[in-house]
Design a protein around this motif. Sequence first.
Motif, PDB file in Angstrom:
ATOM      1  N   ASP A   1      -9.624  18.344 -35.625  1.00 35.19           N
ATOM      2  CA  ASP A   1      -9.034  17.004 -35.676  1.00 35.19           C
ATOM      3  C   ASP A   1      -9.029  16.426 -37.086  1.00 35.19           C
ATOM      4  O   ASP A   1      -8.609  15.284 -37.301  1.00 35.19           O
ATOM      5  CB  ASP A   1      -9.738  16.050 -34.699  1.00 35.19           C
ATOM      6  CG  ASP A   1     -11.210  15.832 -35.015  1.00 35.19           C
ATOM      7  OD1 ASP A   1     -11.872  16.785 -35.444  1.00 35.19           O
ATOM      8  OD2 ASP A   1     -11.695  14.707 -34.806  1.00 35.19           O
ATOM      9  N   HIS A   2      -9.456  17.240 -38.068  1.00 36.18           N
ATOM     10  CA  HIS A   2      -9.392  16.832 -39.472  1.00 36.18           C
ATOM     11  C   HIS A   2      -8.550  17.773 -40.331  1.00 36.18           C
ATOM     12  O   HIS A   2      -8.161  17.385 -41.432  1.00 36.18           O
ATOM     13  CB  HIS A   2     -10.802  16.696 -40.045  1.00 36.18           C
ATOM     14  CG  HIS A   2     -11.551  15.537 -39.469  1.00 36.18           C
ATOM     15  ND1 HIS A   2     -11.714  14.335 -40.126  1.00 36.18           N
ATOM     16  CD2 HIS A   2     -12.155  15.373 -38.263  1.00 36.18           C
ATOM     17  CE1 HIS A   2     -12.390  13.495 -39.361  1.00 36.18           C
ATOM     18  NE2 HIS A   2     -12.678  14.112 -38.219  1.00 36.18           N
ATOM     19  N   TRP A   3      -8.250  18.985 -39.846  1.00 40.98           N
ATOM     20  CA  TRP A   3      -7.403  19.905 -40.619  1.00 40.98           C
ATOM     21  C   TRP A   3      -6.214  20.447 -39.819  1.00 40.98           C
ATOM     22  O   TRP A   3      -5.305  21.066 -40.369  1.00 40.98           O
ATOM     23  CB  TRP A   3      -8.193  21.109 -41.143  1.00 40.98           C
ATOM     24  CG  TRP A   3      -8.848  21.961 -40.078  1.00 40.98           C
ATOM     25  CD1 TRP A   3     -10.174  21.980 -39.757  1.00 40.98           C
ATOM     26  CD2 TRP A   3      -8.224  22.922 -39.194  1.00 40.98           C
ATOM     27  NE1 TRP A   3     -10.415  22.867 -38.729  1.00 40.98           N
ATOM     28  CE2 TRP A   3      -9.240  23.464 -38.370  1.00 40.98           C
ATOM     29  CE3 TRP A   3      -6.922  23.370 -39.017  1.00 40.98           C
ATOM     30  CZ2 TRP A   3      -8.970  24.426 -37.394  1.00 40.98           C
ATOM     31  CZ3 TRP A   3      -6.659  24.326 -38.030  1.00 40.98           C
ATOM     32  CH2 TRP A   3      -7.680  24.842 -37.241  1.00 40.98           C
ATOM     33  N   GLY A   4      -6.163  20.198 -38.511  1.00 38.59           N
ATOM     34  CA  GLY A   4      -5.261  20.925 -37.626  1.00 38.59           C
ATOM     35  C   GLY A   4      -3.783  20.807 -37.915  1.00 38.59           C
ATOM     36  O   GLY A   4      -3.001  21.693 -37.547  1.00 38.59           O
TER      37      GLY A   4
ATOM     38  N   ALA B   1     -20.005  19.528 -44.283  1.00 39.26           N
ATOM     39  CA  ALA B   1     -19.222  18.308 -44.072  1.00 39.26           C
ATOM     40  C   ALA B   1     -19.516  17.287 -45.176  1.00 39.26           C
ATOM     41  O   ALA B   1     -20.642  17.194 -45.674  1.00 39.26           O
ATOM     42  CB  ALA B   1     -19.540  17.705 -42.710  1.00 39.26           C
ATOM     43  N   TYR B   2     -18.480  16.500 -45.533  1.00 35.18           N
ATOM     44  CA  TYR B   2     -18.599  15.560 -46.639  1.00 35.18           C
ATOM     45  C   TYR B   2     -18.042  14.187 -46.281  1.00 35.18           C
ATOM     46  O   TYR B   2     -17.088  14.066 -45.514  1.00 35.18           O
ATOM     47  CB  TYR B   2     -17.826  16.067 -47.865  1.00 35.18           C
ATOM     48  CG  TYR B   2     -18.375  17.351 -48.442  1.00 35.18           C
ATOM     49  CD1 TYR B   2     -19.370  17.337 -49.416  1.00 35.18           C
ATOM     50  CD2 TYR B   2     -17.910  18.578 -47.990  1.00 35.18           C
ATOM     51  CE1 TYR B   2     -19.876  18.517 -49.932  1.00 35.18           C
ATOM     52  CE2 TYR B   2     -18.414  19.763 -48.502  1.00 35.18           C
ATOM     53  CZ  TYR B   2     -19.399  19.726 -49.469  1.00 35.18           C
ATOM     54  OH  TYR B   2     -19.909  20.904 -49.960  1.00 35.18           O
TER      55      TYR B   2
ATOM     56  N   SER C   1     -16.061   7.698 -44.827  1.00 40.58           N
ATOM     57  CA  SER C   1     -17.270   8.269 -44.223  1.00 40.58           C
ATOM     58  C   SER C   1     -17.062   9.677 -43.687  1.00 40.58           C
ATOM     59  O   SER C   1     -18.022  10.425 -43.522  1.00 40.58           O
ATOM     60  CB  SER C   1     -17.776   7.374 -43.088  1.00 40.58           C
ATOM     61  OG  SER C   1     -16.912   7.452 -41.956  1.00 40.58           O
ATOM     62  N   GLY C   2     -15.773  10.057 -43.398  1.00 41.14           N
ATOM     63  CA  GLY C   2     -15.592  11.280 -42.634  1.00 41.14           C
ATOM     64  C   GLY C   2     -16.350  11.147 -41.317  1.00 41.14           C
ATOM     65  O   GLY C   2     -16.462  10.046 -40.762  1.00 41.14           O
ATOM     66  N   ASP C   3     -16.893  12.243 -40.804  1.00 41.54           N
ATOM     67  CA  ASP C   3     -17.736  12.213 -39.609  1.00 41.54           C
ATOM     68  C   ASP C   3     -19.174  12.467 -40.044  1.00 41.54           C
ATOM     69  O   ASP C   3     -19.432  13.442 -40.760  1.00 41.54           O
ATOM     70  CB  ASP C   3     -17.307  13.298 -38.612  1.00 41.54           C
ATOM     71  CG  ASP C   3     -15.949  13.006 -37.999  1.00 41.54           C
ATOM     72  OD1 ASP C   3     -15.378  11.936 -38.283  1.00 41.54           O
ATOM     73  OD2 ASP C   3     -15.450  13.862 -37.239  1.00 41.54           O
ATOM     74  N   LEU C   4     -20.087  11.642 -39.590  1.00 45.22           N
ATOM     75  CA  LEU C   4     -21.471  11.804 -40.039  1.00 45.22           C
ATOM     76  C   LEU C   4     -22.437  11.252 -38.999  1.00 45.22           C
ATOM     77  O   LEU C   4     -22.049  10.556 -38.060  1.00 45.22           O
ATOM     78  CB  LEU C   4     -21.679  11.133 -41.397  1.00 45.22           C
ATOM     79  CG  LEU C   4     -21.862   9.615 -41.500  1.00 45.22           C
ATOM     80  CD1 LEU C   4     -22.091   9.227 -42.963  1.00 45.22           C
ATOM     81  CD2 LEU C   4     -20.737   8.812 -40.924  1.00 45.22           C
TER      82      LEU C   4
ATOM     83  N   MET D   1     -14.318   0.438 -47.481  1.00 44.96           N
ATOM     84  CA  MET D   1     -15.027   1.517 -46.801  1.00 44.96           C
ATOM     85  C   MET D   1     -14.291   1.838 -45.508  1.00 44.96           C
ATOM     86  O   MET D   1     -14.069   0.958 -44.666  1.00 44.96           O
ATOM     87  CB  MET D   1     -16.462   1.085 -46.492  1.00 44.96           C
ATOM     88  CG  MET D   1     -17.271   2.094 -45.701  1.00 44.96           C
ATOM     89  SD  MET D   1     -18.945   1.444 -45.404  1.00 44.96           S
ATOM     90  CE  MET D   1     -19.717   2.820 -44.557  1.00 44.96           C
ATOM     91  N   LEU D   2     -13.858   3.080 -45.368  1.00 40.21           N
ATOM     92  CA  LEU D   2     -13.294   3.563 -44.113  1.00 40.21           C
ATOM     93  C   LEU D   2     -14.441   4.194 -43.337  1.00 40.21           C
ATOM     94  O   LEU D   2     -14.948   5.243 -43.728  1.00 40.21           O
ATOM     95  CB  LEU D   2     -12.203   4.604 -44.359  1.00 40.21           C
ATOM     96  CG  LEU D   2     -11.041   4.207 -45.279  1.00 40.21           C
ATOM     97  CD1 LEU D   2     -10.054   5.359 -45.396  1.00 40.21           C
ATOM     98  CD2 LEU D   2     -10.349   2.960 -44.774  1.00 40.21           C
ATOM     99  N   MET D   3     -14.865   3.574 -42.241  1.00 43.67           N
ATOM    100  CA  MET D   3     -16.056   4.043 -41.529  1.00 43.67           C
ATOM    101  C   MET D   3     -15.713   4.439 -40.101  1.00 43.67           C
ATOM    102  O   MET D   3     -15.096   3.679 -39.357  1.00 43.67           O
ATOM    103  CB  MET D   3     -17.141   2.972 -41.508  1.00 43.67           C
ATOM    104  CG  MET D   3     -18.476   3.489 -40.962  1.00 43.67           C
ATOM    105  SD  MET D   3     -19.798   2.267 -41.043  1.00 43.67           S
ATOM    106  CE  MET D   3     -19.347   1.194 -39.670  1.00 43.67           C
ATOM    107  N   GLU D   4     -16.129   5.654 -39.741  1.00 41.19           N
ATOM    108  CA  GLU D   4     -15.905   6.143 -38.384  1.00 41.19           C
ATOM    109  C   GLU D   4     -16.714   5.350 -37.369  1.00 41.19           C
ATOM    110  O   GLU D   4     -17.790   4.834 -37.677  1.00 41.19           O
ATOM    111  CB  GLU D   4     -16.260   7.630 -38.297  1.00 41.19           C
ATOM    112  CG  GLU D   4     -17.749   7.967 -38.381  1.00 41.19           C
ATOM    113  CD  GLU D   4     -18.218   8.792 -37.181  1.00 41.19           C
ATOM    114  OE1 GLU D   4     -17.947   8.372 -36.043  1.00 41.19           O
ATOM    115  OE2 GLU D   4     -18.860   9.827 -37.399  1.00 41.19           O
ATOM    116  N   GLY D   5     -16.173   5.252 -36.167  1.00 42.23           N
ATOM    117  CA  GLY D   5     -16.865   4.542 -35.089  1.00 42.23           C
ATOM    118  C   GLY D   5     -16.721   5.275 -33.769  1.00 42.23           C
ATOM    119  O   GLY D   5     -16.434   4.675 -32.731  1.00 42.23           O
TER     120      GLY D   5
END
Length: 414
Positions: free
Chosen positions: A68-71, A136-137, A151-154, A178-182
């Motif tokens: 879901d990040h490179w597909g 992962a970064y 944030s990517g996924d963390l 800041m783009l932060m995953e939720g």
Amino acid sequence: MRARIHRGTQEIGGTVVELESERQRLLLDCGLPLDAVPDAPVVLPQVAGLATPDSSLLGVALSHGHRDHWGLLGHAAESPPVFMGAGTERILAAASFFIRDVPALKAAAHLQDGRPITIGPFTIIPHLVDHSAFDAYAFTVEASGRRLFYSGDLRSHGRKGALFERLVTRPPQGIDVMLMEGSCLGRLDEDARFPTETEIEAALTDVIRRTPGMVLVAASAQNIDRVVSIFRATKRNGRTLVVDLYAAEMLHATGRDSIPQTSWPEVALFTPWHQRVKVKKAERFDLIERHKADRLFPENLTAHPERYVVLFRASLLDDLVKARCLRGAHAVWSQWAGYLKDEKTATLLAALKSHGVGFEVLHTSGHASIPDLKRLAAAISPRALVPIHTFEADRFPSLFENVVVRHDGEWWEV
């Protein structure tokens, strides 16, 4: 610097973020939606340089190796330069032999923890993070005098939780956006936490101890943290971890001798029929050759099933049934519970039940809990916090400071 999120402001997965500075552009991730139907036509986002040539697209920075990040990169008519970690590159290359739609992406340059990389007017500082994907970064991106943190996924509860603590203790400074995953919002109560990987290991240890026969653990071979947990639980019970050729190659691709390998005495290779056929047709006998140190055959499983814990997937079931090694066996589902709703998974569970195999779920998330997201947001203290990778963007203002909810496809100034 301008930014727009093509997908992710109202969904988990399929993340695509486009940045623009000095009339040049950079993508942060380029993922396939989680609800994408296999073999269905794929609609690319409106990004110049994916469907037709455009020299202003300088490349794609991949945060990690989840689909879901490179597909979408495997469906793009053009091939923009890709910047990713060396471990991610090796894992995707190894997976491409086994999985038809995984592209063997070549890195234009490798991302390294804390080492800035300049791409046109953009400078990216990668931050190695704890996640269920290896290598992962998160990113700090600087351009036009502005700073954006993605944030990517963390998470903080995996085997590399110290990386989250480092990020909170020594956060990047002067962040404008800041783009932060939720991902956890809507799945977890505000004050709740996910089980730690150490707790999952302890639970697996108990399951193995009380199972008289073979233990089947259905987990992603690319979730290296989980494979380590399974291995440690297996070793504590004096058993051998059995992996197929795909899993053996994923472990090999990490490039880490500290991660379980088939050369270890407590790990053994079992190559199912479909993989043997694939190797023969492609004449890739080198793959089996490098994992032959401790190779198992059906008769080994038949004779002593109680000695083994198998890193399991549905494609192994026929071989195990033919080996008559499932008496007293127990299966553990150790990946996202949402997959249990799939028709194929339901068929697998019915097949396991028909063979008398017990079943339970033991898993933890690859994503941060709400309390940890609060710690991260407070530490970085951005001038604006934009929700991404979430179905619950509207809940962010009640949980975090300085929230600005954006919409897919909307350009805005960082």
